[in-house]
Design a protein around this motif. Sequence first.
Motif, PDB file in Angstrom:
ATOM      1  N   TYR A 284       0.793  -1.225   0.000  1.00  0.00           N
ATOM      2  CA  TYR A 284       0.000   0.000   0.000  1.00  0.00           C
ATOM      3  C   TYR A 284       0.827   1.277   0.000  1.00  0.00           C
ATOM      4  O   TYR A 284       0.266   2.372  -0.179  1.00  0.00           O
ATOM      5  CB  TYR A 284      -0.919   0.029   1.226  1.00  0.00           C
ATOM      6  CG  TYR A 284      -2.025  -1.009   1.200  1.00  0.00           C
ATOM      7  CD1 TYR A 284      -2.422  -1.615   0.020  1.00  0.00           C
ATOM      8  CD2 TYR A 284      -2.668  -1.381   2.373  1.00  0.00           C
ATOM      9  CE1 TYR A 284      -3.419  -2.567   0.004  1.00  0.00           C
ATOM     10  CE2 TYR A 284      -3.688  -2.334   2.369  1.00  0.00           C
ATOM     11  CZ  TYR A 284      -4.052  -2.927   1.175  1.00  0.00           C
ATOM     12  OH  TYR A 284      -5.057  -3.871   1.164  1.00  0.00           O
TER      13      TYR A 284
ATOM     14  N   HIS B  11       1.167  12.593   2.824  1.00  0.00           N
ATOM     15  CA  HIS B  11       0.930  11.448   1.947  1.00  0.00           C
ATOM     16  C   HIS B  11       0.389  11.833   0.589  1.00  0.00           C
ATOM     17  O   HIS B  11       0.420  11.040  -0.355  1.00  0.00           O
ATOM     18  CB  HIS B  11      -0.040  10.468   2.617  1.00  0.00           C
ATOM     19  CG  HIS B  11      -1.409  11.013   2.826  1.00  0.00           C
ATOM     20  ND1 HIS B  11      -2.394  10.922   1.881  1.00  0.00           N
ATOM     21  CD2 HIS B  11      -1.968  11.674   3.892  1.00  0.00           C
ATOM     22  CE1 HIS B  11      -3.500  11.487   2.336  1.00  0.00           C
ATOM     23  NE2 HIS B  11      -3.272  11.945   3.544  1.00  0.00           N
TER      24      HIS B  11
ATOM     25  N   GLU C 294       4.127  10.460  -5.176  1.00  0.00           N
ATOM     26  CA  GLU C 294       4.155  10.039  -6.566  1.00  0.00           C
ATOM     27  C   GLU C 294       5.273   9.030  -6.742  1.00  0.00           C
ATOM     28  O   GLU C 294       6.381   9.208  -6.256  1.00  0.00           O
ATOM     29  CB  GLU C 294       4.389  11.257  -7.484  1.00  0.00           C
ATOM     30  CG  GLU C 294       3.242  12.268  -7.422  1.00  0.00           C
ATOM     31  CD  GLU C 294       3.495  13.431  -8.358  1.00  0.00           C
ATOM     32  OE1 GLU C 294       4.484  13.349  -9.126  1.00  0.00           O
ATOM     33  OE2 GLU C 294       2.739  14.405  -8.334  1.00  0.00           O
TER      34      GLU C 294
ATOM     35  N   SER D 201       3.270   0.461  -8.683  1.00  0.00           N
ATOM     36  CA  SER D 201       1.814   0.323  -8.779  1.00  0.00           C
ATOM     37  C   SER D 201       1.229   0.284  -7.370  1.00  0.00           C
ATOM     38  O   SER D 201       1.161  -0.774  -6.745  1.00  0.00           O
ATOM     39  CB  SER D 201       1.478  -0.970  -9.538  1.00  0.00           C
ATOM     40  OG  SER D 201       2.116  -2.085  -8.945  1.00  0.00           O
TER      41      SER D 201
ATOM     42  N   PRO E 177      -2.012   0.884  -4.861  1.00  0.00           N
ATOM     43  CA  PRO E 177      -3.479   1.012  -4.877  1.00  0.00           C
ATOM     44  C   PRO E 177      -3.913   2.387  -4.381  1.00  0.00           C
ATOM     45  O   PRO E 177      -3.351   2.934  -3.427  1.00  0.00           O
ATOM     46  CB  PRO E 177      -3.949  -0.098  -3.925  1.00  0.00           C
ATOM     47  CG  PRO E 177      -2.812  -1.065  -3.874  1.00  0.00           C
ATOM     48  CD  PRO E 177      -1.569  -0.246  -4.033  1.00  0.00           C
ATOM     49  N   LYS E 178      -4.910   2.957  -5.010  1.00  0.00           N
ATOM     50  CA  LYS E 178      -5.406   4.281  -4.641  1.00  0.00           C
ATOM     51  C   LYS E 178      -6.211   4.209  -3.341  1.00  0.00           C
ATOM     52  O   LYS E 178      -6.973   3.271  -3.110  1.00  0.00           O
ATOM     53  CB  LYS E 178      -6.291   4.850  -5.755  1.00  0.00           C
ATOM     54  CG  LYS E 178      -5.567   5.035  -7.082  1.00  0.00           C
ATOM     55  CD  LYS E 178      -4.458   6.071  -6.989  1.00  0.00           C
ATOM     56  CE  LYS E 178      -3.791   6.297  -8.333  1.00  0.00           C
ATOM     57  NZ  LYS E 178      -2.697   7.285  -8.257  1.00  0.00           N
ATOM     58  N   GLY E 179      -6.047   5.237  -2.511  1.00  0.00           N
ATOM     59  CA  GLY E 179      -6.815   5.354  -1.283  1.00  0.00           C
ATOM     60  C   GLY E 179      -6.417   4.392  -0.184  1.00  0.00           C
ATOM     61  O   GLY E 179      -7.154   4.247   0.803  1.00  0.00           O
ATOM     62  N   LYS E 180      -5.287   3.725  -0.311  1.00  0.00           N
ATOM     63  CA  LYS E 180      -4.854   2.759   0.698  1.00  0.00           C
ATOM     64  C   LYS E 180      -3.755   3.296   1.610  1.00  0.00           C
ATOM     65  O   LYS E 180      -3.218   2.557   2.426  1.00  0.00           O
ATOM     66  CB  LYS E 180      -4.345   1.480   0.006  1.00  0.00           C
ATOM     67  CG  LYS E 180      -5.409   0.721  -0.780  1.00  0.00           C
ATOM     68  CD  LYS E 180      -6.457   0.151   0.150  1.00  0.00           C
ATOM     69  CE  LYS E 180      -7.453  -0.703  -0.592  1.00  0.00           C
ATOM     70  NZ  LYS E 180      -8.466  -1.306   0.301  1.00  0.00           N
TER      71      LYS E 180
END
Length: 453
Positions: free
Chosen positions: A207, A258, A262, A266, A268-271
């Motif tokens: 994450y 956070h 960038e 890869s 995960p978004k929002g984790k």
Amino acid sequence: MAAAAVATCRNKARRERRYRTAGGRVRVLEEEERRGWAGADARDAATEARLRARRKGARVLAVWMCVHPRIRGQEAGGDDHGHRAENGGACRATEAPRPPLSKRLAWWAVVLINIVFILGGQGVATLLGRIYYDQGGNSLWMQTVVQSCGTPLAIPLLLYFRFRTRPSSSVAAAANRPPLVKIAAIYAGLGVLLAGDNLMYSYGLLYLPMSTYSIICASQVSFNAVFAYFLNKEKFRALVLNSVVLLTFSAALVAMNHGSDETGSSIPKGKFPAGFALTLSASALFSLILSLTQLTFDEVLKSDTLRTVLEMQFWSNTAAACVSVAGLFASGEWRTIAGEMEAYKKGEVAYAMTLAWTAVSWQLCTMGLMGLVAAVSSLFTNVISTVGTPLSPVIAVIFLGDRMDGVKLMAMLIGVWGLLSYVYQHYLDDRAKAKKIAEKSDEQHQAAKISAE
């Protein structure tokens, strides 16, 4: 000091050879006189006088060699071990004590090897773990399994020490060992905790970018300082407190920044919140495991030999591997392994090699952790394991395309400052301990010298 010790041993050996020559001379002359090999024509007064003078000189030399302080070991402050033997006035050679400098160098060599194992194994394993996710791997339990499944690599060393140990010493060690049920319960408990810690680290690495993950992991020193204070009776000094505050502040900076994470990985978004919380929890649990390990060495096993360290590492990691494999099958992720291997971007061989070398790297890291806990302390081990904090973000920027902005750079520098604060405090404690040992050794030397006189 080493040259002086070598010169002393050489002089001692030279005197022993001279003594043996002198003692042999006495016995030869007495044998000649007893058997009458000197001859009837040599029985004049001059010959008898020469024989008596030679015997007297040989005996004086032999007696002088037995009572000389260098032979008796009084230079080192020891007792008189040069006892006279029953035949010919012989004197038993004393075995020179091992120089303290060589013991210190051997201790530092062990510590240095463990440090190399920790830093090298941890850095390579973390990088390979991130590469595994970037190339198409997504099994959290598989990443948890490889962190502890490298235990078979320790079997050859365990067999070597088992057959190398003398039967008498092994019997004495077995008599002093705690009950098998107690040891098994401790190893199983540590294994369960280790498996849970590995799973949380796997979530955190999935994450979070590697640079952020590494900076948060540095907070484990502050957790370990608290656990070591309560469990291992470590002193909470000013520089240690300063280190705890700085590392906590460094993790807080990463948490508040956070939005700028960038990266070429890869993620995960929002984790991020879940990854931050799990990584922080894993750091706290890892610190607890290290403190409990030190407590086991000090209070239960009461031994820090290499064989004991290997046994602790082997059985606790075996228990963790069993728990991880059970989790892999219970979660159903084992059904997706074949498809995951086929979909891996670098190919099936690269998939297998990534997991294999990750397991080897974590095994070396764990071996170094256990060895350093036994040789020094859990707090020092935690500091060494976080020394790689400045290196991991740089590696992530170079190989994984992570972005290093100003706030993250500031957090990393604050973390390094906190680590150096603790290292300097440990240096001061080590100097104070060495000074006390030297003073005690001088007192014992003076007391032995006075008693010898």
